[in-house]
Scaffold this motif. Sequence first.
Motif: not given
Length: 344
Positions: A116-120, A132-140, A166-173
């Motif tokens: 939901x909240x991501x800067x690309x 590619x530069x990705x700044x990660x956020x989440x729902x909150x 991170x391991x949480x971000x890897x499958x999304x990427x």
Amino acid sequence: MDESAKRLLQRLMRRIPTTTLRSALEKWGRLTTEQLKSMDFTQSKWALTEKLLSICEEKELAVKQLTDLEMIHIIDNPDQGMWYAFQLMDPEDDAQSVELTQFKEQFKSHLTELVRNVSIKIKKHTDEAVWIRIAWGDTFSRPNHLKPTYVVHYLQTPYVFVTSITSKQKPLLSQALVLSTRYQAIKDANLSGRKLTAIRDLLMKKYQQVFPTKYPIPPPENQAISNPHIEKEQAELAANRLQMASEAFGGGVLPQLQSAVYKLETKFRDHSNKTMTEREEPFRCVVKFTSTNLLESFRHCASSGIASTPVTPLLSCIPLKGRNYFVITDNGPGPSSQTCQPQV
């Protein structure tokens, strides 16, 4: 400037060396000639930071503009941090025709659907690399620009290089990359290092490779020969060692790989040690080689006679397979045959 922009600029100023700060700011293009001249680059980093902060506040620059400066610095200095290589698998028919504009639109669309909240931010470098530069956020939470992920992809190739994920971000990427490049899967290439250029050159074979030849390398001329027969034999042996070392690891300047890891999972075989031999579980250990330039060190050991030649496949498979992480397992139920297999 808000507080997050100030923290990002302060972090950037800590990372950019004073010697390259002027050129980075010139490439950035956000400062006027007068503002750039007003900065005394002989001052301390603290004084330069305060001066740049005041200029940026005056120009009301935000995080969006500051991330451009960060990308300039990272692209110009890619050999920092730990980079991991990945390989896209099973291309679709139109994978080779994906262009930059299409890739950018598809990647941003797919990743924003997943997060939901991501800067690309995406830029194309002069060597055809897409950064590619990705700044990660989440729902909150809003995107964290202090801990971005960087991704480098060469269009029309299956290779992707990633740092700070991170391991949480890897499958999304992974999912966003697969969908936007028109491939069906992505896998770990089992290759990592602190120099992006090194693992890229190794994986994409951008170094001088040496192939077997039936013609021996002639010995050096103009040598003081005490015994012609002995000297000739020694020269031929040295030339043969150099040829085999170069065939195994490459010629000329080699990619500066820092480490190679071998994980052993095999049956322990020693008739004098029944305790270990009769164990049902495999014998496990890890062997790690480290050096400032590992391939050069291996080549020197083989060419100088410190290590035996021909070079063992356990070492020559590093440049051959473009990997530096291997699992050595028993190759079937027979006698102690082993094979290099990358961990999946």
